[in-house]
Scaffold this motif. Structure first.
Motif, PDB file in Angstrom:
ATOM      1  N   SER A   1      56.018 -27.747  53.239  1.00 51.89           N
ATOM      2  CA  SER A   1      55.997 -28.300  54.221  1.00 51.89           C
ATOM      3  C   SER A   1      54.775 -28.630  54.722  1.00 51.89           C
ATOM      4  CB  SER A   1      56.885 -26.583  55.176  1.00 51.89           C
ATOM      5  OG  SER A   1      58.379 -26.699  54.938  1.00 51.89           O
ATOM      6  N   GLU A   2      53.691 -27.331  53.956  1.00 51.87           N
ATOM      7  CA  GLU A   2      52.403 -27.850  54.025  1.00 51.87           C
ATOM      8  C   GLU A   2      51.930 -29.203  53.616  1.00 51.87           C
ATOM      9  OE1 GLU A   2      48.219 -26.649  55.283  1.00 51.87           O
ATOM     10  OE2 GLU A   2      50.289 -25.098  55.890  1.00 51.87           O
ATOM     11  N   ALA A   3      52.107 -28.981  52.690  1.00 50.78           N
ATOM     12  CA  ALA A   3      51.854 -30.944  52.093  1.00 50.78           C
ATOM     13  C   ALA A   3      52.092 -32.043  52.570  1.00 50.78           C
ATOM     14  CB  ALA A   3      52.533 -30.721  50.780  1.00 50.78           C
ATOM     15  N   GLY A   4      53.158 -31.803  54.168  1.00 50.83           N
ATOM     16  CA  GLY A   4      54.253 -32.976  54.597  1.00 50.83           C
ATOM     17  C   GLY A   4      55.022 -33.689  54.011  1.00 50.83           C
ATOM     18  N   VAL A   5      55.752 -32.674  52.270  1.00 48.97           N
ATOM     19  CA  VAL A   5      57.018 -33.594  51.925  1.00 48.97           C
ATOM     20  C   VAL A   5      58.225 -33.170  52.041  1.00 48.97           C
ATOM     21  CG1 VAL A   5      57.827 -33.585  48.909  1.00 48.97           C
ATOM     22  CG2 VAL A   5      55.614 -33.110  49.876  1.00 48.97           C
ATOM     23  N   ALA A   6      58.840 -34.061  52.441  1.00 48.36           N
ATOM     24  CA  ALA A   6      60.278 -34.373  52.427  1.00 48.36           C
ATOM     25  C   ALA A   6      61.076 -33.172  51.780  1.00 48.36           C
ATOM     26  CB  ALA A   6      61.083 -35.081  53.012  1.00 48.36           C
ATOM     27  N   HIS A   7      61.648 -31.937  52.168  1.00 51.87           N
ATOM     28  CA  HIS A   7      62.678 -31.083  50.992  1.00 51.87           C
ATOM     29  C   HIS A   7      64.137 -30.761  51.876  1.00 51.87           C
ATOM     30  CE1 HIS A   7      59.562 -28.114  52.627  1.00 51.87           C
ATOM     31  NE2 HIS A   7      60.971 -27.944  52.317  1.00 51.87           N
ATOM     32  N   VAL A   8      64.207 -30.304  50.354  1.00 51.35           N
ATOM     33  CA  VAL A   8      65.340 -28.883  51.781  1.00 51.35           C
ATOM     34  C   VAL A   8      65.770 -28.175  50.116  1.00 51.35           C
ATOM     35  CG1 VAL A   8      67.484 -30.428  51.104  1.00 51.35           C
ATOM     36  CG2 VAL A   8      67.824 -28.563  52.146  1.00 51.35           C
ATOM     37  N   VAL A   9      66.193 -26.340  50.094  1.00 48.55           N
ATOM     38  CA  VAL A   9      66.002 -25.886  49.323  1.00 48.55           C
ATOM     39  C   VAL A   9      67.548 -25.360  49.622  1.00 48.55           C
ATOM     40  CG1 VAL A   9      65.289 -23.881  48.242  1.00 48.55           C
ATOM     41  CG2 VAL A   9      63.572 -24.821  49.412  1.00 48.55           C
ATOM     42  N   GLN A  10      68.369 -25.680  49.048  1.00 49.33           N
ATOM     43  CA  GLN A  10      69.827 -24.778  48.677  1.00 49.33           C
ATOM     44  C   GLN A  10      69.764 -23.798  47.615  1.00 49.33           C
ATOM     45  OE1 GLN A  10      71.366 -28.668  51.394  1.00 49.33           O
ATOM     46  NE2 GLN A  10      72.907 -28.116  49.178  1.00 49.33           N
ATOM     47  N   ALA A  11      70.894 -23.330  48.059  1.00 51.96           N
ATOM     48  CA  ALA A  11      71.452 -21.862  46.363  1.00 51.96           C
ATOM     49  C   ALA A  11      73.248 -21.811  46.992  1.00 51.96           C
ATOM     50  CB  ALA A  11      70.100 -20.923  47.487  1.00 51.96           C
ATOM     51  N   THR A  12      72.943 -21.100  45.846  1.00 54.04           N
ATOM     52  CA  THR A  12      74.337 -19.963  46.503  1.00 54.04           C
ATOM     53  C   THR A  12      74.065 -18.790  45.103  1.00 54.04           C
ATOM     54  OG1 THR A  12      77.144 -19.958  45.779  1.00 54.04           O
ATOM     55  CG2 THR A  12      75.546 -21.265  44.535  1.00 54.04           C
ATOM     56  N   GLY A  13      73.777 -17.691  45.792  1.00 59.18           N
ATOM     57  CA  GLY A  13      73.979 -16.412  44.881  1.00 59.18           C
ATOM     58  C   GLY A  13      72.396 -16.586  44.301  1.00 59.18           C
ATOM     59  N   THR A  14      72.177 -15.903  43.377  1.00 57.38           N
ATOM     60  CA  THR A  14      70.937 -16.095  43.166  1.00 57.38           C
ATOM     61  C   THR A  14      70.309 -17.986  42.428  1.00 57.38           C
ATOM     62  OG1 THR A  14      71.857 -16.003  40.131  1.00 57.38           O
ATOM     63  CG2 THR A  14      71.639 -13.748  41.587  1.00 57.38           C
ATOM     64  N   MET A  15      71.447 -18.558  42.313  1.00 58.88           N
ATOM     65  CA  MET A  15      71.365 -20.175  41.626  1.00 58.88           C
ATOM     66  C   MET A  15      70.111 -20.721  43.093  1.00 58.88           C
ATOM     67  SD  MET A  15      74.536 -20.952  39.523  1.00 58.88           S
ATOM     68  CE  MET A  15      73.956 -22.378  40.329  1.00 58.88           C
ATOM     69  N   PHE A  16      69.688 -21.493  42.376  1.00 60.15           N
ATOM     70  CA  PHE A  16      69.499 -22.507  43.638  1.00 60.15           C
ATOM     71  C   PHE A  16      68.114 -23.711  43.454  1.00 60.15           C
ATOM     72  CE2 PHE A  16      65.427 -20.039  42.572  1.00 60.15           C
ATOM     73  CZ  PHE A  16      64.591 -21.048  43.379  1.00 60.15           C
ATOM     74  N   SER A  17      67.780 -24.769  43.785  1.00 57.72           N
ATOM     75  CA  SER A  17      67.673 -26.059  44.150  1.00 57.72           C
ATOM     76  C   SER A  17      67.091 -26.665  44.926  1.00 57.72           C
ATOM     77  CB  SER A  17      68.617 -27.104  43.456  1.00 57.72           C
ATOM     78  OG  SER A  17      69.393 -27.349  43.861  1.00 57.72           O
ATOM     79  N   VAL A  18      65.858 -27.278  44.659  1.00 61.32           N
ATOM     80  CA  VAL A  18      64.685 -28.021  45.555  1.00 61.32           C
ATOM     81  C   VAL A  18      64.964 -29.375  45.484  1.00 61.32           C
ATOM     82  CG1 VAL A  18      62.755 -28.839  46.367  1.00 61.32           C
ATOM     83  CG2 VAL A  18      63.090 -26.119  44.912  1.00 61.32           C
ATOM     84  N   PHE A  19      65.915 -29.513  46.506  1.00 61.82           N
ATOM     85  CA  PHE A  19      66.044 -31.490  46.911  1.00 61.82           C
ATOM     86  C   PHE A  19      64.854 -32.266  47.737  1.00 61.82           C
ATOM     87  CE2 PHE A  19      70.448 -29.926  46.636  1.00 61.82           C
ATOM     88  CZ  PHE A  19      71.302 -30.702  45.336  1.00 61.82           C
ATOM     89  N   PHE A  20      64.301 -33.253  46.581  1.00 60.56           N
ATOM     90  CA  PHE A  20      63.239 -33.777  47.666  1.00 60.56           C
ATOM     91  C   PHE A  20      64.103 -34.901  48.943  1.00 60.56           C
ATOM     92  CE2 PHE A  20      60.361 -31.001  44.851  1.00 60.56           C
ATOM     93  CZ  PHE A  20      59.924 -31.584  45.260  1.00 60.56           C
ATOM     94  N   ALA A  21      64.215 -34.355  49.502  1.00 64.64           N
ATOM     95  CA  ALA A  21      65.152 -35.233  50.505  1.00 64.64           C
ATOM     96  C   ALA A  21      65.215 -34.472  52.175  1.00 64.64           C
ATOM     97  CB  ALA A  21      66.628 -35.274  49.758  1.00 64.64           C
ATOM     98  N   GLU A  22      65.385 -36.099  52.871  1.00 67.90           N
ATOM     99  CA  GLU A  22      65.571 -35.302  54.185  1.00 67.90           C
ATOM    100  C   GLU A  22      67.332 -34.358  54.954  1.00 67.90           C
ATOM    101  OE1 GLU A  22      63.643 -35.275  57.216  1.00 67.90           O
ATOM    102  OE2 GLU A  22      61.721 -36.991  56.909  1.00 67.90           O
ATOM    103  N   GLY A  23      66.765 -33.304  55.002  1.00 60.48           N
ATOM    104  CA  GLY A  23      68.709 -32.853  55.718  1.00 60.48           C
ATOM    105  C   GLY A  23      69.292 -32.309  54.411  1.00 60.48           C
ATOM    106  N   GLN A  24      70.893 -31.618  55.016  1.00 64.99           N
ATOM    107  CA  GLN A  24      71.221 -31.480  53.599  1.00 64.99           C
ATOM    108  C   GLN A  24      72.139 -31.646  53.021  1.00 64.99           C
ATOM    109  OE1 GLN A  24      75.040 -29.028  55.880  1.00 64.99           O
ATOM    110  NE2 GLN A  24      75.370 -28.008  54.691  1.00 64.99           N
ATOM    111  N   VAL A  25      71.852 -31.317  51.375  1.00 64.86           N
ATOM    112  CA  VAL A  25      72.662 -32.060  50.953  1.00 64.86           C
ATOM    113  C   VAL A  25      73.715 -31.423  50.622  1.00 64.86           C
ATOM    114  CG1 VAL A  25      72.959 -32.281  48.099  1.00 64.86           C
ATOM    115  CG2 VAL A  25      70.708 -32.561  49.324  1.00 64.86           C
TER     116      VAL A  25
END
Length: 436
Positions: free
Chosen positions: A346-370
């Motif tokens: 966010s500080e760098a101005g990169v569009a992204h969304v972080v999604q998770a289930t339990g202890t697993m997560f990933s980072v999408f370099f995209a706008e909005g929910q996946v």
């Protein structure tokens, strides 16, 4: 400055001369991010050491299995004792019985059978579903990966998405014409396909929470809806927990939704964590369904190394050591990293969304929910590649693909987490530059 990779580069050159692409699983080749894949010489706790002596905080954990961290002393001790007794007998053994009892105690399955890979588990579950129902059609979701089974290599997530393979060369049309592919999280599409083929669908298979197009959690009640729909139409609901089983939570993804909502899959597949880092997997389910397998029933399935005593010993030790405290620790570490990644991007101005289930997560370099494969495909792979290499140069090993889950372990201590946090600002700026 990039770290020296002379030894890894030399090994990669040798490997390419004798192995297709120089690797034994495609994502390891770094094709999606570019550069030289690191050949790992050893691992301990949360750290990998490559052939050049470089150390990295490991955020893939062998793609999930290393829940406790690498070279856990108690797991190592149990494995050493098992190896001393011999490595394979081709007979029943006590460790396989104990591991089966542990899985049955933790999950809704009543009986379980061991195999050697997640692919073999899903392949066997589909055959069993067809044998049990006497039907032929299989329903799956775009972006869900269930191994490299011919009939399931259609819109299969990570591997195909990463390499943009336009179809599945080597797989005849006859192998996939009985597989119907739907958009994930789309209830209307599920209702429609069951209305069109009311008496032909043997099973619907889904990742309990997809992780092979990045982590895309099921929308609230979606898995329950799938279970209810299958039951209503006489099909079997197959929940693939090869990735999420005993990883998303102590009870897997089912512990996050099924145990709460009161539904059970007819069949489940497991792998990764339950093998403790060894090649082991399993499928299980209702007793009446599982009893259709040979030698009790007519559906054939077998494997020389199934229930291998070393693998089942490692898996049993891992599950017994995976206490509530282990999951709590991983959850806290994951939350810390998720927040820091989002803040840095966010500080760098990169569009992204972080999604998770339990202890697993990933980072999408995209706008909005996946929420499905189509929206996952909008991720900026170039920005991720720049981010990946900046993190790698700073001593953090991320998945070498924009379409994968990130995994932590009980061994990710303050030093490991801080190494990740320190690397994030420069990596976020690298991603922003790639987007400019």
């Amino acid at each position: 400055m990039p770290r020296p990779t002379d030894a890894s580069a030399a090994l990669f050159e040798r490997a390419r001369a004798v192995t297709p692409g120089g690797v034994n699983s495609p994502v390891r080749a770094f094709n999606a991010v570019g550069g030289t894949p690191r050949f790992i010489r050893s691992a301990a706790g949360a750290w990998l050491t490559d052939a050049d002596g470089n150390e990295y905080v490991d955020l893939i954990c062998s793609w999930g299995p290393m829940l406790l961290g690498h070279a856990h002393p108690e797991v190592q001790a149990r494995v050493a004792e098992a190896v001393a007794r011999g490595t394979s007998y081709g007979t029943p053994t006590e460790p396989e019985v104990e591991l089966a009892e542990e899985i049955v105690a933790r999950t809704p399955v009543e009986r379980v059978r061991f195999v050697s890979s997640g692919t073999e588990a899903t392949m066997s579950a589909i055959r069993l579903a067809r044998g049990f129902t006497g039907r032929d059609i299989v329903v799956k979701f775009a972006g869900c990966y269930h191994g490299h089974v011919d009939s399931l290599l259609a819109s299969a997530g990570s591997g195909l998405a990463t390499f943009a393979v336009p179809g599945t060369p080597g797989v005849p049309v006859s192998s996939t014409e009985l597989t119907l592919v739907l958009p994930y999280n789309d209830r209307a599409a599920v209702d429609k396909v069951f209305a069109e083929y009311p008496d032909r669908i043997a099973c619907l298979i889904t990742e309990a929470a997809p992780g092979n197009m990045g982590v895309v959690p099921p929308e609230p009640g979606f898995n329950a809806f799938l279970s209810e729909t299958c039951t209503r139409h006489g099909a079997l609901f197959v929940s693939d927990e090869v990735m999420t089983g005993f990883r998303a939570s102590k009870l897997g993804q089912w512990g996050l939704d099924g145990a709460v909502e009161g539904w059970r899959p007819d069949l489940m597949t497991f792998g990764k964590v339950m093998g403790g880092g060894f090649p082991a997997a399993a499928f299980g389910g209702r007793a009446d369904v599982m009893s259709r397998l040979v030698p009790e029933g007519p559906v054939y399935q077998a494997g020389t190394l199934s229930g291998n005593p070393i693998a089942t010993t490692a898996g049993l030790a891992t599950l017994r050591l995976a206490t509530d405290e282990v999951y709590d620790h991983i959850g806290v570490a994951a939350d810390t990293i998720k927040t820091a990644v989002s803040d840095a991007l966010s500080e760098a101005g990169v569009a992204h969304v972080v999604q998770a289930t339990g202890t697993m997560f990933s980072v999408f370099f995209a706008e909005g929910q996946v929420r499905d494969f189509e929206s996952a495909s909008r991720t900026d792979a170039s920005a991720y590649a720049a981010f990946f290499h900046a993190m790698l140069d700073a001593g953090v090993y991320l998945p070498p693909s924009a379409y994968e889950a990130w995994f932590l372990s009980a061994a990710h201590d303050d030093r490991a987490v801080q190494t990740v946090l320190d690397a994030l600002p420069d990596a976020a700026r690298a991603a922003a530059a790639a987007q400019a």
